[in-house]
Design an enzyme around this catalytic site. Sequence first.
Site, PDB file in Angstrom:
ATOM      1  N   ARG A 131       0.853  -1.161   0.094  1.00 35.08           N
ATOM      2  CA  ARG A 131      -0.014   0.002  -0.092  1.00 35.08           C
ATOM      3  C   ARG A 131       0.898   1.251   0.038  1.00 35.08           C
ATOM      4  O   ARG A 131       1.399   1.539   1.179  1.00 35.08           O
ATOM      5  CB  ARG A 131      -0.956   0.014   1.313  1.00 35.08           C
ATOM      6  N   ASP A 168       1.946   5.332   0.036  1.00 30.12           N
ATOM      7  CA  ASP A 168       1.167   6.287   0.521  1.00 30.12           C
ATOM      8  C   ASP A 168       0.753   7.307  -0.377  1.00 30.12           C
ATOM      9  O   ASP A 168       1.333   7.329  -1.462  1.00 30.12           O
ATOM     10  CB  ASP A 168       2.408   6.955   1.638  1.00 30.12           C
ATOM     11  N   ARG A 209      10.974   6.961   3.575  1.00 37.16           N
ATOM     12  CA  ARG A 209      11.237   8.642   3.461  1.00 37.16           C
ATOM     13  C   ARG A 209      11.899   8.802   4.886  1.00 37.16           C
ATOM     14  O   ARG A 209      12.634   9.580   4.705  1.00 37.16           O
ATOM     15  CB  ARG A 209       9.669   8.982   3.355  1.00 37.16           C
ATOM     16  N   TYR A 221      12.298  -0.366  -3.618  1.00 34.37           N
ATOM     17  CA  TYR A 221      11.989   1.030  -3.862  1.00 34.37           C
ATOM     18  C   TYR A 221      13.175   1.782  -4.270  1.00 34.37           C
ATOM     19  O   TYR A 221      14.301   1.406  -3.713  1.00 34.37           O
ATOM     20  CB  TYR A 221      11.278   1.733  -2.511  1.00 34.37           C
TER      21      TYR A 221
END
Length: 307
Positions: A63, A65, A210, A123
Amino acid sequence: MTLFDRFDETSPLTGRLAMGIEYDGSGYCGFQRLSHAASIQGALEQALSRVANAPVQVHASGRTDSGVHATRQVIHFDAPASRSEKGWVFGANANLPRDIAVHWVKAVPDDFHSRLSALARRYRYVLINQLNPPVLERANVTWCRDPLDVDVMHRAAQALVGENDFSSFRAAGCRSKTPWRHMHFLEVRRHGPLVVIDIQGNAFLHHMIRNIAGALLSVGRGARDEGWLARLLALKDRQQGDVTAPARGLHFVDVRYDDAFDLPREPLGPGLLLSTGEWTGERPIPDSRMVRLRRGRPRRIVEEGAT
């Protein structure tokens, strides 16, 4: 797969189907469907329901963001109607907004689950490191005008590789039952003005990447020393942590499954990095209990025993 594989127009596909999805997350609240805002899941379900002429519910490998992009998100759904490979892909894309696209569709066994069967997720956080702000790339990179020492950033990042408690890098509202994650690799590389934080693990906590990117930026600028991430990891306290980097620079680029599922291989994105030539599935996945459990095992066993 190649970049120009043709889709089958005759053989019907039904039952459980997996799809490869790309999207620009700028205009969405994230992947998960919400009643008060536009979501990737909502757009996909609406488009696929039109193709099937029946309600469709999709499940994702992760999921993302609000504002986060994906070049290889994998979803699955149980098709309520029979359509050809071309029918599913072309039909979905005809009904999706321009910032979401389906790359491929494939029939998978009933025990395949896009999230629970995943062995690894990858990522890339992309920064543009130059004095002037970006224009054409502004929606999918984070701008940093201060010179970054990429070699120091890479060395600092190695403290996070392996199985660790990432409490210092999880969001305050993270709902995960455990802060432990297995980081397979974390690399920081420069490609001209682009600085790429490339990270793969079994799974990630809310805002974890992040928050890692924010700490690495402090190291790269010289505001923190090379041992900062190691000390921050040991503190196990998010309140002692660094800033959270903006969502726009984060791209979900790969999710790995057991080879038995035979999902299509694709070049890793985002588009700014396609010249590196790396395709999905080329990096080995470190052995772990979770990987051993999920390789070739029925989903029921995964749900009961995996962490």
